[in-house]
Design a protein around this motif. Sequence first.
Motif, short mmCIF file in Angstrom:
data_model
loop_
_atom_site.label_atom_id
_atom_site.label_comp_id
_atom_site.label_asym_id
_atom_site.label_seq_id
_atom_site.Cartn_x
_atom_site.Cartn_y
_atom_site.Cartn_z
N GLN A 124 5.22 3.50 4.79
CA GLN A 124 4.43 4.85 5.46
C GLN A 124 4.57 4.73 6.89
OE1 GLN A 124 2.67 7.00 3.97
NE2 GLN A 124 3.08 6.22 1.71
N SER A 125 5.34 3.64 7.72
CA SER A 125 5.50 3.54 8.89
C SER A 125 7.13 3.76 9.14
CB SER A 125 4.90 2.34 9.63
OG SER A 125 3.64 2.15 9.37
N GLU A 147 8.74 -0.54 16.47
CA GLU A 147 7.22 -0.42 15.82
C GLU A 147 6.66 -1.75 15.97
OE1 GLU A 147 4.21 1.97 14.25
OE2 GLU A 147 6.18 2.62 14.79
N ILE A 167 9.33 1.68 8.13
CA ILE A 167 10.17 0.56 8.06
C ILE A 167 11.01 0.45 6.73
CG2 ILE A 167 10.08 -1.81 7.79
CD1 ILE A 167 8.64 -0.65 10.35
N ASP A 193 1.92 -5.81 8.41
CA ASP A 193 1.03 -4.67 7.95
C ASP A 193 1.65 -3.12 8.18
OD1 ASP A 193 1.03 -4.61 10.73
OD2 ASP A 193 -1.02 -4.45 11.05
N LYS A 194 2.98 -3.09 8.25
CA LYS A 194 3.63 -1.88 8.40
C LYS A 194 4.75 -1.92 7.29
CE LYS A 194 1.63 -0.30 11.97
NZ LYS A 194 2.08 -0.24 13.46
N ALA A 216 3.79 -4.39 14.86
CA ALA A 216 3.51 -4.97 13.54
C ALA A 216 2.77 -6.21 13.78
CB ALA A 216 4.36 -4.71 12.34
N PHE A 264 2.79 -0.12 2.12
CA PHE A 264 2.02 -0.54 3.33
C PHE A 264 2.35 -2.01 3.97
CE2 PHE A 264 -0.45 2.37 0.46
CZ PHE A 264 -0.71 3.61 1.44
N SER A 265 3.36 -2.62 3.69
CA SER A 265 3.29 -3.96 4.18
C SER A 265 5.11 -3.98 4.15
CB SER A 265 2.76 -4.87 3.50
OG SER A 265 3.14 -5.06 2.18
#
Length: 304
Positions: free
Chosen positions: A149-150, A126, A152, A145-146, A128, A174-175
């Motif tokens: 929610q992504s 992913e 990670i 910034d991931k 980022a 979110f980070s």
Amino acid sequence: MAGSDHAPPPFFKRGPAPLALLTFYVALSLALFFVDLRLRSLDLLRQTVALITDPIQRVAQMPGGLVDNAGDYLRGLDKLLEENRSLKQAQLQTAPNLLRLEQLESENDRLRKLLAVKEREPARGEVARIMYTARDPFTRRIVIDKGQQSGIVAGQPAIDEAGVVGQVTRVFPFSAEITLITDKDQTVPVQVVRSGQRSVVFGLGSGELELRYIPANADIREGDLLVTSGLDGVYLAGFPVAKVVSIERDNSYAFARIRCAPIAAVENFGEVLVLAPRASQPPPPPDSPGRAGNSGTPGQAEKK
């Protein structure tokens, strides 16, 4: 009247003394630090605070980001045109090799199947963006910034276009926080490309790395490239990590002191690729019959 002229004690008039307040807050901070260090009971509170402050931080960074992006856009027009011309020339020069690439890949697949060689695990991840560095001056960490929610998770490795950057050590909604390979608590199993020597590289916390546990008479030279060996189950094999810059050999010590410089731009802002977790490794082979304890599978034991 005499009763109206009576002044209250200083404690009720001005509140606690500044020294008493300082002592109280220092004791409270030390207690919270100890509880979090021993019991890890503030992780939920830390994630909640990060969830609340993350939008505020993004909004606060927007004006500066817009100014930087506008300046980069204006300065980069001529650079993009020049790079476009150079890329066209490079494309023409590499066209013969690119035309043969598909054929070589198909031949490689046939040879692997013929020799029953296991194919290398593909690298997926992913992309980022690096938002900022951690506030702690004694660590080498960045925030991307991931986050959860992504998809990670902690433990995923991160690379850039040059090599290994670090490893995800803390994840928020979110980070996420990535510890760089130059951090003093980070280690990466590596292999010397030229000689095949395997070892471990340690971060020094100063932007450099150190290759340890290499004998003083080992075949290693300045300029040797170090890549991931893949033996730790975290990093895929073959990613560039560092290059040897200095070697100190002393006959009174069994190991040489080897300083290395990271290949990736670990101290610069940009984008990183957070690689997907590696596939589960096969279980270790069973103990040999000569070893103490149970050997073989339960089915084999019953047959015996």
